[in-house]
Design an enzyme around this catalytic site. Structure first.
Site, PDB file in Angstrom:
ATOM      1  N   GLU A 158      -3.004  -0.906   7.850  1.00 27.00           N
ATOM      2  CA  GLU A 158      -3.986  -1.882   8.319  1.00 27.00           C
ATOM      3  C   GLU A 158      -3.414  -2.725   9.452  1.00 27.00           C
ATOM      4  OE1 GLU A 158      -4.416  -3.599   4.375  1.00 27.00           O
ATOM      5  OE2 GLU A 158      -3.616  -5.499   5.099  1.00 27.00           O
ATOM      6  N   HIS A 185       3.147  -7.760   1.732  1.00 29.51           N
ATOM      7  CA  HIS A 185       2.506  -8.738   2.606  1.00 29.51           C
ATOM      8  C   HIS A 185       1.450  -9.521   1.842  1.00 29.51           C
ATOM      9  CE1 HIS A 185      -0.082  -5.152   2.787  1.00 29.51           C
ATOM     10  NE2 HIS A 185      -1.090  -5.991   3.006  1.00 29.51           N
ATOM     11  N   HIS A 202       0.844  -1.196   0.000  1.00 23.95           N
ATOM     12  CA  HIS A 202       0.000   0.000   0.000  1.00 23.95           C
ATOM     13  C   HIS A 202       0.880   1.249   0.000  1.00 23.95           C
ATOM     14  CE1 HIS A 202      -3.191  -2.773   0.752  1.00 23.95           C
ATOM     15  NE2 HIS A 202      -2.771  -3.065   1.963  1.00 23.95           N
ATOM     16  N   ARG A 227      -0.220  -4.666  -6.479  1.00 23.16           N
ATOM     17  CA  ARG A 227      -0.011  -6.110  -6.345  1.00 23.16           C
ATOM     18  C   ARG A 227       1.318  -6.520  -6.953  1.00 23.16           C
ATOM     19  NH1 ARG A 227      -5.396  -5.124  -7.014  1.00 23.16           N
ATOM     20  NH2 ARG A 227      -6.733  -6.052  -5.404  1.00 23.16           N
TER      21      ARG A 227
END
Length: 446
Positions: free
Chosen positions: A136, A264, A101, A283
């Site tokens: 997150e 991740h 991200h 991605r």
């Protein structure tokens, strides 16, 4: 409007999801299809709804109509007229894509650049869906496996050498002799773009992973996880990227915080996930979706190291009494001290998972048989994952929260008490403002 609202939450049916875990949590019958995520919040693509006299209302529409009443003036001042976090239950049977991200600055620049090039907002190759970042935090509800951050260089080299595959040998040597910050981006570009491995080369890697998993030793569990992911995404060059990441196994109550730039992937398991309200994902493999290699390399942090496994620590003055327990504008006031002793004379014990995120924080209230205050001057979502809890308002209104149920708590709507001896709950709310005091982070290193 009552101080708490029962939420009806949409289920996202991605292919990697478990067909049984979310139904088991919510007490519904499985329908045979994957149920990957249960979303709680006001994301416009899949908002929660609340019951009303004229039928269900979308939470995002209620917030749009009365941002100060649903979010509180402080949240509006800090984040604008929208709920700044998204709360989820995540149930993975298969690996999610390897992903990174961006920071907020990277997201703003990337969004503007794609707009300037005329890339449609819904285009499959659109990378930046909004201008936000997406830190997150994931907390396991049982055994949970993930990949998180780059392995230390010597550790990554040791794994590649163990596999003893010609494709990987030059990279193992490079990791032994050159700085990781130089080798890792070159390896990713080679694997994902300029020199993608052939199906035959990937097959050799998969067979080597199976051998290493069966032989035991320090890399056996990781190799088993990599082999399983390779079988789920055959021929995906992202397997090479996966080998470079730390394999992490969490047990119930342990958590990971993923900041911008950290590569991740969640591999399997059930957990609660809390994040900033953004869709920005770059991605890098284990996916049929678009992979923007240049964009990926621009936002990825190539700093190796072991991830921190978080454990919750008790906090003082956070739950109940309408306060942050801090010294900023949200600290105790005369109104905050006006507790209704007949409803909730005490503060509900709470323990928090530390994170630096401004948009959110995750905690676990520990209610007893007597109502204890749970209200805050910020919006909250309360989720019950086992047992049975109940919310109590000062006017006598109550709301039952059995396992799988969740509620939205409006800020500044008066004292709210919580009961539920033995119930397991999670609470999502906004992060503290910078002026508020916070206990040191509690964490253990894998």
């Amino acid at each position: 409007m009552p101080p708490f609202l029962l939420l009806h939450n949409p289920v996202r049916r991605y292919a990697w999801g478990s067909p049984t875990a979310i139904p088991a949590l919510t007490g519904t019958e499985p329908d045979g299809t994957p149920q990957a995520e249960l979303w709680m919040g006001a994301h416009p693509s899949a908002p929660s709804s609340v019951p009303g006299p004229d039928g269900p209302r979308r939470l995002d529409e209620l917030i749009d109509a009365d941002p100060a009443g649903l979010l509180g003036p402080d949240t509006v001042r800090r984040f604008g007229a929208e709920l700044p976090f998204l709360f989820k239950v995540l149930a993975a049977d298969r690996a999610l894509s390897l992903q990174v991200h961006p920071t907020r600055a990277q997201a703003e620049a990337g969004y503007a650049a794609e707009d300037a090039r005329g890339v449609p907002p819904d285009a499959p190759d659109r990378v930046f869906r909004d201008r936000g970042h997406k830190p997150e935090l994931i907390c396991a509800l049982g055994d949970f496996e993930a990949l998180c951050g780059f392995r230390p260089a010597a550790d990554a080299a040791g794994l590649l050498e163990l596999l003893d595959v010609p494709l990987l040998a030059p990279w193992a040597a490079a990791l032994r002799s050159r700085p990781a910050a130089e080798v890792l981006p070159a390896l990713l570009r080679s694997a994902l773009a300029t020199d993608r491995p052939s199906p035959a080369e990937l097959s050799l890697v998969e067979r080597a992973l199976d051998r290493a998993a069966g032989a035991g030793g320090r890399y056996a569990q990781a190799c088993a996880a990599y082999a399983r992911a390779a079988g789920q995404y055959p021929g995906d060059p992202g397997l090479i990227a996966a080998l470079l990441l730390n394999h992490v196994r969490l047990t119930a109550g342990q958590a990971l915080y993923l900041d911008a730039g950290v590569p991740h992937a969640y591999l399997r398991g059930l957990g609660v996930e809390l994040m900033a309200n953004s869709d920005n994902v770059l991605r890098c493999g284990l996916t049929p979706k678009h992979v923007d290699v240049d964009g990926l390399l621009a936002v990825t942090s190539f700093r190796p190291g072991l991830p921190d496994v978080l454990t919750p620590h008790p906090i003082d003055g956070i739950a109940g009494a309408g306060t942050y327990g801090g010294t900023g504008p949200e600290a105790d006031t005369e109104a905050d001290a006006d507790v209704c002793p007949d409803v909730c004379p005490d503060v509900c014990p709470d323990e928090e998972f530390p994170s630096p995120a401004a948009e959110f924080r995750l905690s676990r209230p520990r209610p007893g048989a007597t109502p204890a205050r749970i209200d805050l001057p910020t919006p909250q979502i309360l989720l019950c994952v086992s047992g049975h809890a109940r919310l109590h308002a000062s006017d006598g209104a109550e709301l039952a929260l059995p396992a799988g149920a969740s509620a939205y708590l409006r800020p500044g709507a008066g004292p709210v008490g919580l009961t539920g001896p033995g119930a397991e709950l999670f609470r999502a709310t906004t992060g503290r403002p910078p002026t508020s005091r916070q206990r040191p982070a509690g964490r253990t290193t894998r």
